[in-house]
Design a protein around this motif. Structure first.
Motif, short mmCIF file in Angstrom:
data_model
loop_
_atom_site.label_atom_id
_atom_site.label_comp_id
_atom_site.label_asym_id
_atom_site.label_seq_id
_atom_site.Cartn_x
_atom_site.Cartn_y
_atom_site.Cartn_z
N LEU A 171 0.83 -1.20 0.00
CA LEU A 171 0.00 0.00 0.00
C LEU A 171 0.87 1.25 0.00
O LEU A 171 2.06 1.19 0.36
CB LEU A 171 -0.91 0.00 1.22
CG LEU A 171 -2.03 -1.06 1.24
CD1 LEU A 171 -2.65 -1.15 2.64
CD2 LEU A 171 -3.10 -0.74 0.21
N PRO A 172 0.32 2.42 -0.37
CA PRO A 172 1.11 3.67 -0.32
C PRO A 172 1.51 4.04 1.12
O PRO A 172 1.23 3.30 2.07
CB PRO A 172 0.15 4.69 -0.93
CG PRO A 172 -0.85 3.90 -1.70
CD PRO A 172 -1.00 2.62 -0.96
N GLU A 173 2.10 5.20 1.26
CA GLU A 173 2.58 5.64 2.57
C GLU A 173 1.47 5.68 3.61
O GLU A 173 1.70 5.40 4.78
CB GLU A 173 3.23 7.02 2.44
CG GLU A 173 4.53 7.02 1.65
CD GLU A 173 5.62 6.24 2.34
OE1 GLU A 173 5.54 6.04 3.56
OE2 GLU A 173 6.56 5.80 1.64
N TRP A 174 0.24 6.00 3.17
CA TRP A 174 -0.84 6.08 4.15
C TRP A 174 -1.14 4.70 4.75
O TRP A 174 -1.71 4.59 5.84
CB TRP A 174 -2.12 6.67 3.55
CG TRP A 174 -2.66 6.01 2.30
CD1 TRP A 174 -2.53 6.44 1.03
CD2 TRP A 174 -3.43 4.79 2.24
NE1 TRP A 174 -3.15 5.58 0.15
CE2 TRP A 174 -3.72 4.56 0.88
CE3 TRP A 174 -3.90 3.88 3.19
CZ2 TRP A 174 -4.46 3.46 0.44
CZ3 TRP A 174 -4.63 2.79 2.77
CH2 TRP A 174 -4.90 2.58 1.41
N GLY A 175 -0.74 3.61 4.05
CA GLY A 175 -0.93 2.27 4.56
C GLY A 175 0.35 1.66 5.10
O GLY A 175 0.41 0.45 5.37
N PHE A 176 1.40 2.51 5.28
CA PHE A 176 2.67 2.10 5.87
C PHE A 176 3.34 0.96 5.09
O PHE A 176 4.05 0.14 5.66
CB PHE A 176 2.48 1.69 7.34
CG PHE A 176 1.79 2.73 8.18
CD1 PHE A 176 2.49 3.84 8.63
CD2 PHE A 176 0.44 2.62 8.47
CE1 PHE A 176 1.84 4.82 9.39
CE2 PHE A 176 -0.21 3.59 9.23
CZ PHE A 176 0.50 4.70 9.69
#
Length: 775
Positions: A493-498
């Motif tokens: 996942l992107p940064e928002w999903g770590f």
């Protein structure tokens, strides 16, 4: 169009020239022809095969010398020896492992280890690990492919000999394999390709021997070579699944042969349908049933040896794992009760079902809107946020001791955030067609979102009311209202999903990628009676059930080998040898093993493959225009014998274009051997012509002027009676001289020594080969 008496353009010129030289008039030419034919037949009895036998012995000796020379170097693990050496060790330790290739080739390595008393203590973990320090009989292991590689050269020679080709053709075809750097490099290491190529060559030889006996059907020799063809094919596919291409080669030839047998106008007379049925049944038994039984036999040996738990356990089903001794599944499986706290692990990616307080963003990068619910992700490490409590479907007063069973409806409470797992009709972050997984409060879970929090526990291969257990119960978690399966994949996942894995609802329930397992039950104390188990007996499983299960996994994992590799190559690059593979390097000595063929040999063979296609097209065009440019026997050999070799090349080459898996240069080795056979055959075709007298006899029989004799195999000596072989020997000598010079030039990259200077490396960077130590 030429009449039968006139012959072909090629033969008319030859015959006229011979008559002129010998002073033979047209009136007595038939008498002279009869004398010449008898003389050529008498030549056969004069020990003409002695030259072939001498050539065979010399070729075989050179093959063994070239394969065994310096086989002890390097005394370190090289390239894929990390795999196949490891598998041999596992066999000797009786430890279960999983591999995408069938067992035959690996069993041969284990047999070599057993012969020299090796116990399998070394596991070939890393390229460059020392054999000497670890006391590994690596020369014995490498001797097996070296022996098979040397014998492959001999079999190549025999294929040409048995097919009736001249001595120069036999020497050239075998020489292209003998002095090929790729064949040498691949047969000096603990790799499977020597077994594969040898079995493929043996299948061609055995079928040619069988086909030569077509006028003696159902004789003992006929059956012998039919069965040996089937056994060679079975060994081929029992080594690697690309051995299927040899089945296609032989199968295509068999279909053509059966079609000819069905012809009511066939030269040998029409066969009755019952007789044709016997031919069909014999080939089905020899080339399908016997190979399949032989193929099954090696898996039976495989299962019989590997009886202990090992690194391959995780690939197999719980039922299979319970047939292995010392298996963790037998030791650690615990029946799961309601209100137990679990850690749930994805079987394929090894990620844990995880959640944390952070939420999905309002909008994803593609503009789609999320539910902004709590994130549910896959996390590859142990963490307190991996713990979930399993709850019954109906809210009730807590009662302990009730087992969870197959097909039960349950809820999962995330212990860290005290929320309930939920899936609903909202698109997941990466898959618009898959459902989002999130969590909701307990109030909502037992209120207006009650239906969306219900999940079915569906155990793989489970029976009704079967107990749900940790470790051993592989299961799918099916969202009850929408019937989607909980699924994850490796795309982060992107940064928002770590950078964790996405969890979503997959509408395709059957795939095995939906399978999860309960790794542990942390809520049970270490000293709990539930963790104290009696010793369990190893279970049994029917052979065919184990075989089907393993076959399915092997095919699936083989198809998953799609990731990129720095030395992978595409099929279109192979015939021109545009790149190789780095096998091993040693910085201190500047030594390296670079897997690449003999460029000149490969280019000549590839060029003659194209020439063969051109000759066939020109011949067909000429026939359409009423010009017969070839004699009967030359055309027959061009289409049948050389055509069979070309078919072997095509069936071992073109299927790779539709494969999606990783491909390397060594995949072309069977096709290269076939191209060497085509090369030898075409050099004879170009520089030699069949005896004019033989063609005249054929035309006379065809015109009804002579009585046909019983059909038999005609040797090269008979076909080329009276013809000079000088041109063929010169062509063979020139080609092999160029091939040997190139072979010698690239030997330091094939044998791994001596080390080369920067200038010497740069001189060998033909076509931009990615060699080490070039600067």
């Amino acid at each position: 169009m030429a009449t039968p008496d006139e012959g072909t353009v090629r033969q008319r010129k030859m015959l006229a020239g011979k008559r002129k030289r010998d002073g033979i008039s047209e009136s007595n030419s038939d008498v002279e022809l009869d004398k010449l034919v008898k003389a050529s037949q008498a030549t056969k009895a004069s020990g003409s095969e002695r030259e072939y036998k001498i050539g065979f012995v010399l070729i075989t000796i050179l093959a063994f010398v070239s394969r065994f020379w310096g086989i002890h170097h390097p005394n370190e693990v090289v390239f894929d020896e990390v795999h196949f050496g490891k598998f041999a060790s596992y066999y000797l330790e009786k430890t279960y492992f999983f591999d995408v290739h069938p067992p035959f080739g690996k069993l041969l390595f284990a047999f070599m280890g057993w012969l020299v008393g090796y116990d399998g203590h070394f596991h070939f973990d890393n390229i460059g690990d020392s054999y000497i320090a670890n006391k590994v009989p690596y020369v014995a292991f490498r001797s097996l492919p070296a022996i098979l590689g040397a014998l492959t050269v001999s079999v190549t020679y025999l294929i040409m000999w048995e097919s009736g080709y001249s001595l120069p053709a036999c020497v050239l075809a075998a020489g292209l394999v003998l002095f090929d750097n790729a064949h040498i490099g691949q047969t000096r290491l603990i790799l499977l390709d020597a077994t594969l190529v040898f079995a493929m060559a043996c299948s061609l030889l055995a079928y040619i021997k069988f086909y030569k006996l077509r006028h003696e059907p159902f004789s003992r020799k006929w059956w012998k070579w039919l069965l040996l063809t089937g056994i060679a094919l079975s060994c081929d596919i029992s080594t690697k699944y690309v051995g299927l291409f040899a089945f296609i080669t032989i199968g295509s030839a068999v279909v053509i042969d059966l079609w000819d047998l069905l012809d009511i106008k066939r030269p040998g007379g029409a066969l009755s349908l019952p007789t044709f049925g016997k031919h069909f049944a014999a080939r089905a038994v020899g080339l399908i049933i016997v190979p399949f039984l032989f193929y099954l036999f090696w898996f039976q040996v495989h299962f019989s040896i590997l009886t202990r738990s090992g690194p391959g356990d995780d690939f197999m089903s719980p039922e299979f794992q319970e047939t292995l001794s010392d298996n963790a599944m037998l030791a650690n499986a615990i029946t799961i009760d309601y209100y137990d706290s679990l850690t749930i692990k994805h079987k394929e990616t090894k990620a844990y079902l995880h959640s944390h307080p952070d939420r999905y963003p309002l909008r994803y990068d593609d503009g789609r809107v999320s539910s902004q619910g709590q994130q549910v992700t896959g996390y590859p490490y142990n963490d307190t946020n991996n713990v979930w409590e399993i709850l019954p479907a109906v809210q009730e007063e807590k009662r302990l001791g009730r087992h969870v069973r197959n097909h039960d409806l349950v809820r999962l409470r995330h212990v860290g955030t005290d929320t309930i797992l939920l899936s609903h009709d909202v698109a997941s972050p990466y898959y618009p067609t898959n459902q989002e997984f999130t969590t909701v409060s307990i109030a909502d879970a037992y209120g207006n979102r009650a239906a969306d929090t219900l999940f079915e526990v569906r155990i793989e291969g489970g029976k009704q009311n079967q107990e749900f257990k940790s470790v051993s119960s592989h299961f799918k978690l099916i969202h009850n209202p929408s019937k989607v399966a909980m699924w994850t994949h490796t795309t982060p996942l992107p940064e928002w999903g770590f950078k964790q894995q996405e969890i979503n609802g997959n509408k395709q329930i059957p795939p095995s990628s939906n399978v999860w397992l309960v790794e542990d039950i942390p809520s049970i104390p270490a000293d709990s009676p539930r963790r104290q188990r009696e010793e369990k007996k190893v279970k049994t499983m029917p052979f065919l059930q184990k075989w089907f299960h393993l076959q399915r996994l092997m095919f699936w994992h083989n198809n998953q080998l799609t990731s990129s590799h720095p030395y992978s190559s595409a099929p279109w690059q192979w015939p021109l040898l545009l790149r190789g593979v780095s096998f091993w390097t040693q910085n201190d000595t500047r030594q390296q093993i670079y897997f690449v063929g003999n460029p000149v040999g490969w280019w000549i063979a590839s060029g003659l493959l194209a020439l063969y296609v051109g000759i066939v097209l020109i011949d067909q065009f000429s026939l359409r225009r009423g010009v017969d440019v070839l004699d009967h026997r030359s055309r027959s050999r061009l289409y049948n014998s050389t055509g069979f070799f070309f078919l072997a090349w095509a069936t071992h080459y073109f299927p790779f274009y539709v494969m999606g898996r990783q491909l390397f240069l060594h995949h072309y080795l069977p096709a290269h051997l076939a191209s060497a056979l085509v090369t030898g055959a075409l050099v004879e075709f170009i520089f030699c012509a069949d005896s004019a007298e033989q063609e005249a006899t054929y035309q006379a029989i065809k015109a009804g002027k002579k009585q046909a004799v019983a059909k038999r195999h005609v040797t090269a000596r008979e076909r080329l009676a009276g013809q000079s072989m000088l041109a063929a020997w010169i062509a063979t000598g020139v080609i092999l001289a160029l091939v040997i010079a190139t072979w010698y030039f690239f030997l330091p990259l094939t044998y791994g020594y001596p080390g080369l200077t920067v200038e010497q490396v740069l001189r060998r960077k033909w076509l931009g080969y990615d060699l080490h130590f070039a600067k």
